[in-house]
Design a protein around this motif. Structure first.
Motif, PDB file in Angstrom:
ATOM      1  N   GLY A  28     -66.010 -20.187   6.984  1.00  0.00           N
ATOM      2  CA  GLY A  28     -65.745 -18.785   6.698  1.00  0.00           C
ATOM      3  C   GLY A  28     -65.687 -17.895   7.919  1.00  0.00           C
ATOM      4  O   GLY A  28     -65.298 -16.729   7.817  1.00  0.00           O
ATOM      5  N   GLN A  29     -66.055 -18.402   9.093  1.00  0.00           N
ATOM      6  CA  GLN A  29     -66.017 -17.591  10.305  1.00  0.00           C
ATOM      7  C   GLN A  29     -64.664 -17.713  10.994  1.00  0.00           C
ATOM      8  O   GLN A  29     -63.877 -18.614  10.713  1.00  0.00           O
ATOM      9  CB  GLN A  29     -67.127 -18.012  11.267  1.00  0.00           C
ATOM     10  CG  GLN A  29     -68.521 -17.662  10.804  1.00  0.00           C
ATOM     11  CD  GLN A  29     -69.574 -18.000  11.845  1.00  0.00           C
ATOM     12  OE1 GLN A  29     -69.398 -18.883  12.676  1.00  0.00           O
ATOM     13  NE2 GLN A  29     -70.693 -17.285  11.806  1.00  0.00           N
ATOM     14  N   CYS A  30     -64.397 -16.769  11.913  1.00  0.00           N
ATOM     15  CA  CYS A  30     -63.142 -16.811  12.659  1.00  0.00           C
ATOM     16  C   CYS A  30     -63.393 -16.432  14.111  1.00  0.00           C
ATOM     17  O   CYS A  30     -64.413 -15.825  14.451  1.00  0.00           O
ATOM     18  CB  CYS A  30     -62.096 -15.884  12.042  1.00  0.00           C
ATOM     19  SG  CYS A  30     -62.496 -14.131  12.116  1.00  0.00           S
ATOM     20  N   LEU A  31     -62.455 -16.801  14.957  1.00  0.00           N
ATOM     21  CA  LEU A  31     -62.515 -16.526  16.391  1.00  0.00           C
ATOM     22  C   LEU A  31     -61.225 -15.839  16.793  1.00  0.00           C
ATOM     23  O   LEU A  31     -60.135 -16.327  16.479  1.00  0.00           O
ATOM     24  CB  LEU A  31     -62.682 -17.831  17.173  1.00  0.00           C
ATOM     25  CG  LEU A  31     -62.438 -17.766  18.687  1.00  0.00           C
ATOM     26  CD1 LEU A  31     -63.586 -17.039  19.368  1.00  0.00           C
ATOM     27  CD2 LEU A  31     -62.264 -19.162  19.270  1.00  0.00           C
ATOM     28  N   ARG A  32     -61.314 -14.690  17.467  1.00  0.00           N
ATOM     29  CA  ARG A  32     -60.132 -13.992  17.963  1.00  0.00           C
ATOM     30  C   ARG A  32     -60.065 -14.137  19.472  1.00  0.00           C
ATOM     31  O   ARG A  32     -61.052 -13.930  20.159  1.00  0.00           O
ATOM     32  CB  ARG A  32     -60.162 -12.518  17.564  1.00  0.00           C
ATOM     33  CG  ARG A  32     -59.941 -12.299  16.078  1.00  0.00           C
ATOM     34  CD  ARG A  32     -59.945 -10.823  15.709  1.00  0.00           C
ATOM     35  NE  ARG A  32     -59.647 -10.641  14.306  1.00  0.00           N
ATOM     36  CZ  ARG A  32     -60.553 -10.686  13.340  1.00  0.00           C
ATOM     37  NH1 ARG A  32     -61.824 -10.898  13.653  1.00  0.00           N
ATOM     38  NH2 ARG A  32     -60.208 -10.518  12.082  1.00  0.00           N
ATOM     39  N   ARG A  33     -58.873 -14.481  19.960  1.00  0.00           N
ATOM     40  CA  ARG A  33     -58.718 -14.715  21.396  1.00  0.00           C
ATOM     41  C   ARG A  33     -57.347 -14.222  21.850  1.00  0.00           C
ATOM     42  O   ARG A  33     -56.333 -14.487  21.202  1.00  0.00           O
ATOM     43  CB  ARG A  33     -58.884 -16.204  21.695  1.00  0.00           C
ATOM     44  CG  ARG A  33     -58.831 -16.559  23.164  1.00  0.00           C
ATOM     45  CD  ARG A  33     -59.309 -17.980  23.381  1.00  0.00           C
ATOM     46  NE  ARG A  33     -60.740 -18.104  23.137  1.00  0.00           N
ATOM     47  CZ  ARG A  33     -61.389 -19.258  23.141  1.00  0.00           C
ATOM     48  NH1 ARG A  33     -60.743 -20.385  23.352  1.00  0.00           N
ATOM     49  NH2 ARG A  33     -62.688 -19.300  22.927  1.00  0.00           N
TER      50      ARG A  33
END
Length: 474
Positions: A183-188
């Motif tokens: 359910g988590q996300c990473l923005r890059r």
């Protein structure tokens, strides 16, 4: 809406486009995207009808053929390039998302923001993976770029970096690694499209496409558990897939983008884990500043004791505290300016007349010249020692203002909050022989992860506001 669409209906629409034997229109591209997104959602698989299984339980993913050369001549070739790949059920479900429409400046590129999602895959444990901008995002299996032409979409060939390694030893200094729970996300921000930047033409439009790729550099567990351990094919685990299909329409222009800096919202009150030190910051300063002069601003950092079971600060029974001073540098401050001629009739609760002012001299970090870790004693001056209830007072000078500052302009200064990653209870005498290792960014890297202790989160301070006045008589 996708839930109500049928796979056969989409194929029927695409067959009609093919029968026309005309150049591809925007409409057909949108239909194709819808078809790809439907496949990616794993609600429909070719020639299968009936109720759609939940996405998180489906063991398949999609990968586009990176050798695809054109989109305009034969849409069937694109459909045939969609490969349904069986996903190993012992791997996390990861996906990539990019903004659907982007304006890219050749003179001042701000890059592209990519979001990596981990779906609710039914495996309730963290995973780590390495996603490198140069070797993954823009590497051989990375994003593809197509240019809009009068005949359709033309693939742009680029000079790419080599692929990422198959096995790697994880170190804390490797910022390409990330850790995600379901359910988590990473923005890059993946930066400028390096392989294609010399071929971008102002005024032209392009399509950026993620073709799908598989990676060996991942594992179950936390980053802390993998320090100094190998990750990749040598561990014998399966590869993880990042399914293809994410696209972005890009408009290229020559001039720089108009960038309006935004400041982070101040960190508010929060629930602290029991036994965690509680710190607070207050600011004091004058209400006026003579144009061309400077004013002193006082920062007071107070140690309010340890958190009890309810997260409240309690002095009784608290021990002395040693922390790094890095969390109180200028990079943790908000600095806003309001022009003297702002529109007073256009104000609301969001204070739109206040604009972020960024002074490059305020946000410099000191780096060790050779980039190596050094040993530091926790009684050195860059570490603070506070007794329960004690405050440390520092003063800095505010003088560097916006070059167009005029009489009547107003400024606000606020400590927006930060976190202290390394801390230890006890006084200087108790820790006279305690040493730590500090990396080139002044972060404590040994002991690793501060031996599992939670970070100290510091809430935002009050605001110091002052107005610019004309020179006063002595």
């Amino acid at each position: 809406m996708i839930d109500r669409l049928r796979h056969d209906d989409l194929r029927c629409q695409l067959d009609r486009i093919l029968a026309l034997r005309q150049p591809v229109s925007i409409c057909s591209v949108l239909i194709l995207r819808l078809y790809i997104n439907t496949l990616l959602s794993c609600r429909y698989v070719s020639s299968v009808s009936g109720p759609a299984p939940p996405r998180k339980l489906h063991p398949r993913t999609i990968q586009l053929d990176p050798m695809l050369s054109t989109w305009n001549l034969n849409l069937k070739k694109i459909l045939e390039s969609l490969k349904v790949i069986d996903r190993d059920l012992n791997t996390p479900v990861l996906s990539i998302e990019i903004a659907p429409n982007v304006t890219h400046s050749i003179d001042d590129p701000l890059g592209f923001t990519v979001t990596v999602h981990r779906e609710e895959d039914g495996i309730n444990k963290p995973c780590i993976f390495r996603w490198d901008i140069d070797h993954d995002a823009w590497g051989p299996s990375g994003f593809l770029l197509f240019q809009h032409t009068s005949d359709g979409l033309r693939k742009i060939e680029g000079n790419r970096d080599p692929p990422p390694p198959e096995t790697l030893e994880y170190t804390q200094n490797d910022v390409c690694f990330a850790e995600l729970l379901p359910g988590q996300c990473l923005r890059r921000n993946i930066g400028n499209p390096i392989p294609f930047r010399d071929q971008l033409v102002a005024g032209e439009k392009y399509e950026l496409l993620w073709p799908g790729a598989e990676y060996a550099l991942w594992d179950w567990g936390t980053l802390r558990e993998h320090v100094s351990h190998k990750v990749g094919v040598d561990t014998g685990g399966p590869r993880v897939f990042f399914p293809g299909g994410a696209t972005s329409s890009i408009t290229v222009k020559q001039e720089a983008n108009v960038w309006k800096p935004t400041a982070p919202s101040p960190i508010g009150e929060f629930s602290r884990p029991p036994g965690t030190p509680c710190l607070s910051v207050t600011l004091e300063g004058p209400s006026e500043m003579v144009l061309g002069k400077s004013i002193p601003v006082t920062m007071k950092v107070t140690y309010n004791g340890l958190a009890n079971e309810r997260g409240e600060a309690v002095l009784a029974g608290s021990k002395p505290l040693i922390i790094q001073s890095l969390s109180f540098s200028f990079s943790s401050f908000n600095f806003h300016r309001r022009r003297h001629d702002y529109d007073q009739g256009d104000s609301d609760d969001d204070d739109p007349e206040w604009e972020v002012y960024v002074d490059d001299d305020w946000n410099n970090l000191y780096y060790l010249p050779d980039g190596s870790d050094i040993e530091a004693n926790v009684t050195d001056e860059e570490f603070w020692c506070l007794q329960p209830g004690e405050s440390r007072t520092d003063q800095f000078t505010c003088s560097e203002l916006h070059e167009e500052t005029a009489v009547g302009d107003s400024y606000r200064i606020q400590y927006w909050g930060d976190s202290v990653e390394w801390w230890i209870l006890g006084g200087r005498e108790e820790h006279a022989d305690t040493t730590v290792k500090v990396n080139y960014m002044n972060d404590v890297v040994d002991p690793v992860d501060n031996e599992g202790k939670p970070e100290i989160t510091i809430p935002g301070s009050n605001t110091v506001e002052f107005v610019i006045v004309d020179k006063k008589d002595p």
